[in-house]
Design a protein around this motif. Structure first.
Motif, short mmCIF file in Angstrom:
data_model
loop_
_atom_site.label_atom_id
_atom_site.label_comp_id
_atom_site.label_asym_id
_atom_site.label_seq_id
_atom_site.Cartn_x
_atom_site.Cartn_y
_atom_site.Cartn_z
N HIS A 149 -29.13 1.79 -49.52
CA HIS A 149 -28.86 2.54 -48.29
C HIS A 149 -27.65 3.45 -48.44
O HIS A 149 -27.24 4.10 -47.47
CB HIS A 149 -28.63 1.56 -47.13
N GLN A 150 -27.07 3.49 -49.63
CA GLN A 150 -25.84 4.26 -49.84
C GLN A 150 -26.00 5.25 -50.99
O GLN A 150 -26.72 4.99 -51.95
CB GLN A 150 -24.69 3.32 -50.20
N TYR A 208 -20.69 9.87 -53.55
CA TYR A 208 -20.56 11.31 -53.78
C TYR A 208 -19.09 11.67 -53.92
O TYR A 208 -18.26 11.27 -53.10
CB TYR A 208 -21.18 12.07 -52.60
N ARG A 249 -17.06 9.18 -51.95
CA ARG A 249 -17.46 8.82 -50.59
C ARG A 249 -18.66 7.90 -50.67
O ARG A 249 -19.61 8.18 -51.40
CB ARG A 249 -17.92 10.06 -49.82
N THR A 250 -18.63 6.83 -49.93
CA THR A 250 -19.80 5.99 -49.78
C THR A 250 -20.55 6.49 -48.55
O THR A 250 -20.13 6.25 -47.43
CB THR A 250 -19.39 4.52 -49.62
N ILE A 251 -21.62 7.22 -48.80
CA ILE A 251 -22.40 7.78 -47.69
C ILE A 251 -23.47 6.78 -47.29
O ILE A 251 -24.36 6.49 -48.09
CB ILE A 251 -23.08 9.10 -48.12
N PRO A 252 -23.38 6.23 -46.09
CA PRO A 252 -24.48 5.38 -45.63
C PRO A 252 -25.61 6.32 -45.20
O PRO A 252 -25.45 7.10 -44.27
CB PRO A 252 -23.90 4.63 -44.44
N TRP A 286 -28.19 6.76 -43.40
CA TRP A 286 -29.02 6.30 -42.28
C TRP A 286 -28.68 7.03 -41.00
O TRP A 286 -28.86 6.49 -39.90
CB TRP A 286 -28.91 4.79 -42.11
#
Lengths: 378, 378, 378, 378
Positions: free
Chosen positions: A286-287, A290, A303-306, A308
């Motif tokens: 889900h992550q 970047y 960056r941990t982009i979730p 969702w």
């Protein structure tokens, strides 16, 4: 709403995921075409009947040739062991059917080439089921690459680690362990796991020019699942690693194994470009990680982009921001994308030709492992 | 280079960290002033002599009153148990010394107020050793807040969790366990751990208007370290949690315990503002998490900033980007900052008045825990 | 306490780390031998004098031959660019000195072999500064492997990723950028970064039998630092990846680059054995990941071990549990271990012979990258 | 297979999740009872018809009283705004229906009590939809607590953080934003988010004896969704935090907000016991953190358990180890559990009485926020 009549061959793990996808897709995606669960085919009649009842398939067949030639079938969906893909696909192409085929496309590139040629001759659309392209985080990765956010790519780094064959007492072959049988599977982790990694790499970073590889079989012999008193040599690759040079000059490293204790489904990739990096791990699907080199240096970091939010690929069709989806949804997405292509009369990827491209790399990898030499991979 | 003659009182854990800081600071930071390790004082003469030899202290004392009144001493550095801080500080102020004092500043706000008044009357600079302000990631957090990157602050959320007293057989009191003895420590986690959390909160988010709190003593009695046959009630708080309203309207939650199995030194804070959020965890002190709401929504997520680039606070003085520093460096930084203030004739924080502000909150917390009522905290 | 008189050659980055280690070691570790900062040597006299003053070196030299032959010097510590290691070491061996040498040991295996032979002929102890062995988490990893906790090793997986040369305008050569100059450095990431990865691999998983490799130079030419109008081809490897077969049958993958955007110092390894796995990342050096296959299946997973308890390697010498140490401490640990070996009259590793073993692998890697063939690596 | 005829009231977000659950449950779980999607009810006739077509509901109603009294309906499933739950439930109980109700159960404890009494008088089974109990990682947490793996519990720590109302221009009320309207929702984050946290706490750690709380409304007025020219005061709580004392002596901290920038759905809890700790985060719902104090001290640390092995709760029904499930599966699990209870004639939790227990805590929290006093909570 128009009906697309599916004929599914195979009722194993992939038979389940595809059945679910056909049943769910129209509840979440708006399409003018609706898949109909018209027929399912497998050799064991009682089990096939139970499967059909559970998933809502309208009819059953026990011989795939019958199914392939049924005039009411629009799509032949091949979810059987790898050594049957080619014959079924050739017959389906001959019968003028749309072909959907599980990965790896074939036992080797020669088979794959024949399948592509037959399908292209028939003129029908095709799809090979590299479902991981349809994880929202992976689709987002593709979008970021295509937008040029990474710039020139220097490195592509992929792993696909599992541990489920580490037990030496696990038998080989038979109904549920055919992935350990070279006769049925063609290869071990190369076709089963690295095919996924290679498909993603080709999609995200372009063609691979050449490779050098090594493979290993750690457990040299195993009992047969269907004949437990018989011990036979293991002919598949338990592990495989290779170095790659991409056509665009990037360097690639790839590794796969079923002997990485504690790694259940660790399918990862990282891409390093001149403007930034992205990293993905299927175990946290889900992550997306970047790194944007242009960020203010004081507050720069991965960056941990979730993935969702409503603006992320596929996600507006599901629940609300912050609600994860799972493994099965990748199959629903690929059916939705395929329906969309049919509706618009447009080609959608990955099709059988893409499956062939991956097969060429797999063959080069296995050849390099045998010869110790760099091999061209396309 | 001018010499600043230090008189250190106390040779425990903090005596070591301060000794190291004085010895190291000029190797990494350029200052016109160099701390001299002039005298160290503790009651046990042989141990004090060994300590002096190991760390390079030029002379030893066994009576802190003697040290405080030595004319060659510029700075009195108080690293003794909490119940001695006030008397030493008052005497040091009387003697016109610069005062450096470990936290918590005092046994209670009344003591702290008297210490501040005496020190301010003397006119000498002071420092209270809230060393965690000097973690580069924490200093960076302060910088981000001051630059307005978070905007209006809605939430401040702090924890300080440890687990080292979970064993009921651990004794209390004595030389190394005075932190479990209310007579020596004043309080338990409130003064020992929450004082750190409160100091950071006041620095980062401004004054706290009022609090409501609860405390608990899980292990009701323990043997004495110095008299193992005697069991006495435990009078300190093993755990403490409180809610806070900041003067700026933000809501705060604070919690501390020594009974959080597996948490060794988990000092965390998170700040949520209208423009973004930051989060810190002492157990990963080289990182700061930062979320910028203004980032492109497609690639927005918490950034893990590794705070070890040349442009990050303090870091250009150490090694090269990517090389972590550790716990002891916070003490070196605070000495460096203090020297810088002396050189420029400028006030540096936190000084004794800041220590008093924290003590006021601690007192309000303990009063609320006793009364069950919200209490004003400044 | 006996004094061990150090003569340090080189006042760059490594000169600083070694100076600090000599000054700090006796404050934290009990040794009968104390390093004396007797002489430091570098060509630029004013800078060398300032360096000596800052770090406490008692005398300065500008010619390393003079230093090497000073009768009061016990140890020659070589912290100069790689192309000078061999000559200095040979002279130091000739002079009967103890040799400490920065990594990589030499420009190539031939030089390294001659250094080893000379040092072994002299009979004096030696040390090569592979400092990462002395990170507590890495030492713990070694301990777990030696205790048999992983069982048979299937996989060794290492990366060392940085990004500091990604800027094409960065010049090459000169005083601070000699690592980009093949004349001074011998190679690029192979000697600088992979040497660390290889040393750890040999220590943790045993000898490497053979390798196949690829290297790349992404930025083909750069200005000279010392002559900015001159642009020259870049002769070092910007990136290098190789596959390895260990003597014990394990498979290895190794990769290093200075073009991995966002990775500052990501030196990682993972070992997969039949009984468990361990994983380390220098960017979170206070932790070791450990998976124990024998754990109850219901609660099995990778454990994040914070390596800062009193029973962990080296940690009882520092502060209290939960307090991190940093990069510089690895150098203090290696000096402490070396002193311990001297005191006990026992060999300590890694010595020059270990440095030679790593050099053999580096040479095999570079040869394979040139020839495209698998190469023996020992 | 026996049919259980469902009558669903409400076609919003929860109407979708429940519809999907009824349709999917028998494909993955073996039950003698199969839910029939008999009737769906909502006020907007065209939208309700479209919803019924999409999800397969056999009939539609526009008046919930009609649906409740239809003799062919076995189960009344209440997915409407909170202010309608009580009336519908009372009518359903009167009609002798099985009741399934979304959370929070009611507008306040008084309503909830009446609902429980009516339902218990009717003698039919009930369920309140606290779906997060059915996340495999959360169910595993319950199992670990019940097995005594944590021992005596010292601390329970919960957060539920979101950020979706941080925009001051977001309107209130209306069809999709009734959660911002106190008339429809009863409260803000307390009933919407903290109700989840409280239900999990009561399940995992037992009854809460008393609480002290604070609430805040950061954005004081908003436009109406249905009448954008009208600005009205906001009457709900934007944020709420409270301290709790559990009946078993444990301390609890709880916090919820919709103003935590970057936190989309961060529903977390951590439990610290004398023998170990567990921690969960809904944003990584496939994992449970577990610390076992009895582990060998050398390799002790929090384990990240990926809760997707065949022996983990619910997971054998899905795909293969390593394949994540998502948000919607929690609803499928709760339907499956409920069917199981019906088949066995056994009570399943959480039922309406559990929903009432949570409502009592919510009421105590809101009362404490108003009065500033500790309040009993059961």
């Amino acid at each position: 709403m128009r009906s697309l009549k599916i004929g599914l061959i195979g009722t194993g793990f992939m038979g389940r995921t595809h059945s679910n996808a056909y049943a769910q897709v129209n509840k979440f995606f708006d399409h003018a075409i609706q898949p109909a669960l018209t027929a399912v085919c497998a050799t064991n009649a009682p089990k096939t009947a139970a499967f059909a009842a559970q998933w809502g398939w309208e009819s059953v067949e026990s011989d795939w040739r019958t199914l392939v030639n049924r005039p009411d079938i629009d799509v032949v969906d091949i979810c059987t062991p790898n050594n049957t893909h080619c014959a079924i696909a050739l017959a389906a192409a001959e019968a003028g059917k749309i072909i959907i085929c599980e990965k790896p496309l074939a036992m080797n590139a020669d088979e794959a080439r024949r399948m592509v040629e037959a399908a292209e001759h028939s003129g029908q659309p095709t799809m090979v089921s590299f479902n991981y392209r349809r994880i929202p985080a992976v689709t987002l990765a593709k979008q970021l690459v295509d937008e040029g956010r990474l710039g020139r790519i220097f490195h592509y780094r992929a792993k696909y680690l599992q541990d489920w064959t580490i037990n030496p007492n696990l038998p080989q072959g038979g109904n549920t362990l055919w992935r350990l049988d070279a006769q049925a599977a063609g290869s071990g982790v190369t076709g089963d796991l690295l095919a996924h990694s290679i498909d993603l790499a080709l999609w995200l970073a372009g063609p691979i020019a050449q490779v050098t590889a090594m493979t290993e079989t750690f457990i040299k012999e195993r009992r047969l699942q269907d004949d437990p008193d018989t011990v036979k040599p293991v002919a598949i690759d338990d592990a495989c690693a290779f170095l790659a040079r991409f056509a665009n000059g990037a360097l690639g490293t790839f590794e796969s194994t079923r002997y990485a204790c504690g790694r259940k489904n660790q399918n990862t990739f990282e891409i390093n470009g001149e403007k930034g990096s992205i990293a993905f791990d299927l175990e946290n699907a889900h992550q997306l990680e970047y790194y944007n080199h242009a960020d203010d240096g004081l507050v720069r970091g991965f960056r941990t982009i979730p993935v969702w939010d409503g603006n992320h690929p596929y996600m507006s069709h599901w629940w609300v921001p912050g609600c994860a989806i799972g493994y099965e949804h990748t199959f629903i997405h690929q059916v939705s994308d395929f329906l969309d292509g049919l509706e618009r009369g447009e080609k959608r990827v990955p099709d059988l030709r893409d499956g062939y491209a991956t097969q060429l790399v797999c063959d080069a990898v296995l050849a390099s492992a045998r010869t110790g030499m760099w091999q061209p991979a396309r």
